[in-house]
Scaffold this active site. Structure first.
Site, short mmCIF file in Angstrom:
data_model
loop_
_atom_site.label_atom_id
_atom_site.label_comp_id
_atom_site.label_asym_id
_atom_site.label_seq_id
_atom_site.Cartn_x
_atom_site.Cartn_y
_atom_site.Cartn_z
CG ASP A 147 6.33 -5.93 0.74
OD1 ASP A 147 5.32 -6.44 0.23
OD2 ASP A 147 7.29 -6.61 1.17
CG HIS A 191 5.03 -4.61 -3.74
ND1 HIS A 191 5.53 -5.51 -4.66
CD2 HIS A 191 4.88 -5.32 -2.61
CE1 HIS A 191 5.68 -6.69 -4.09
NE2 HIS A 191 5.28 -6.59 -2.83
#
Length: 338
Positions: free
Chosen positions: A282, A67
């Protein structure tokens, strides 16, 4: 074909030949042999090879980051707050050898075309790179008009996401819409031989993971089709995530707040299945380096066993994403070694 001999390092996880110093013979981009290597035989065959002395080092698979906002952050406080794209050097210096890019809130100025181009650029530079198709929106913003055709005809697209639920920035999709998306992604995965999972952004709204439970209970979804992230927002949400892992769902935590050790301990104490937990950076506002630093801190500072921590960014994500040559150091696997 080029050959590389890595000699004398300690290996995680241990090879079948034992836990002591090991050798790896790399042929091109694959591991040809793990264990003792007969240099005399290589010389007799006239094989030219480079040698790396790994004495005193731990050899492990490259990290898989499931991610990352490769095009940069969306700038949710105005255009001037957008963050720049992520470059190859940032990924490699963090030990990341496989990355999955995604769009987030902004699917207008950050586009699937741009994300795919970025993934292809990294791929051309030698990194393994994939993307999720879509973003927070439902219906998803796709490249070819549908998740199915995206996955069938674009090599780098492995699933849909990051689809927002329980978040004020989501498009408030109905359960029927979510079920349609999840099943379309699954079918596309079966047809293309890809993971076919839907990657869910989970926000701070109080209903948490209720939508995913409904998909499992009443809409025929299977646990391996669902892959929620950001489940470490609070203890209540993490408790819900623990219960989902007991049903076979893999959940993901991000390392932005640099509190991975805290949430890993909470997860394990609550009875979560460590085989169904992954960690991702992230990265956008924060650096991909946070992932490596947090994994290292869990081992060196929090004193977790490597066998608990390292699968979060190697074997576990490889299984979820159906990357059979990643996350392991065995003959035939990709030579992504740190």
């Amino acid at each position: 074909m080029s050959f590389l001999l890595i000699d004398g390092g300690r290996v995680w996880p241990g090879t079948p030949t034992g836990e002591g110093p090991q050798s790896f013979l790399i042929a091109g981009e694959r591991i040809a042999r793990a264990g003792p290597v007969n240099r005399g035989a290589l010389d007799l065959l006239g094989v030219e090879y480079e040698t790396i002395d790994a004495s005193g080092c731990l050899i492990m698979p490259g990290l898989i980051d499931v991610h990352e906002h490769l095009l940069g952050g969306s700038g949710e406080q105005g255009f001037e707050t957008q963050t720049p794209e992520i470059f190859l050097s940032e990924l490699l210096s963090a030990g990341i050898t496989t990355v999955v890019g995604c769009l987030g809130t902004d699917t207008t100025t950050k586009t699937m075309q741009g994300l795919l181009a970025k993934a292809k650029a990294l791929k051309n530079q030698g990194l393994t790179s994939f993307v999720w198709s879509g973003g927070y929106n439902v219906p998803p913003v796709t490249l070819t008009g549908s998740i199915r055709t995206d996955m069938l005809f674009v090599d780098e697209i492995i699933g849909s996401g990051e689809t927002a639920i329980a978040d004020k920035r989501s498009t408030a999709p109905s359960l029927a819409e979510l079920a349609r998306l999840v099943k379309e992604t699954y079918v596309a995965g079966t047809l293309s031989g890809k993971a076919g999972v839907t990657h869910f952004h989970v926000g701070e709204e109080p209903h948490g993971l209720a939508d995913l439970r409904e998909l499992l209970d009443n809409y025929g979804a299977k646990p391996e089709w669902l892959y929620p992230t950001h489940v470490e927002r609070n203890e209540s949400l993490m408790t819900e995530a623990v219960e989902l892992t007991k049903r076979g769902v893999t959940v993901d935590v991000d390392t932005i707040e640099e509190d991975l050790a805290q949430w890993l301990r909470f997860f394990l104490n609550a009875g979560g299945d460590p085989g169904h937990l992954t960690a991702s950076s992230d990265a956008a506002i924060s650096s991909p380096q946070t992932l490596f630093r947090q994994i290292r801190s869990c081992v060196l500072d929090a004193r977790f066993d490597r066998d608990v921590v390292l699968p979060l960014v190697t074997a576990n994500p490889a299984r979820v994403l159906k990357l059979s040559r990643k996350g392991r150091l065995e003959p035939g696997c990709d030579a992504d070694l740190l």
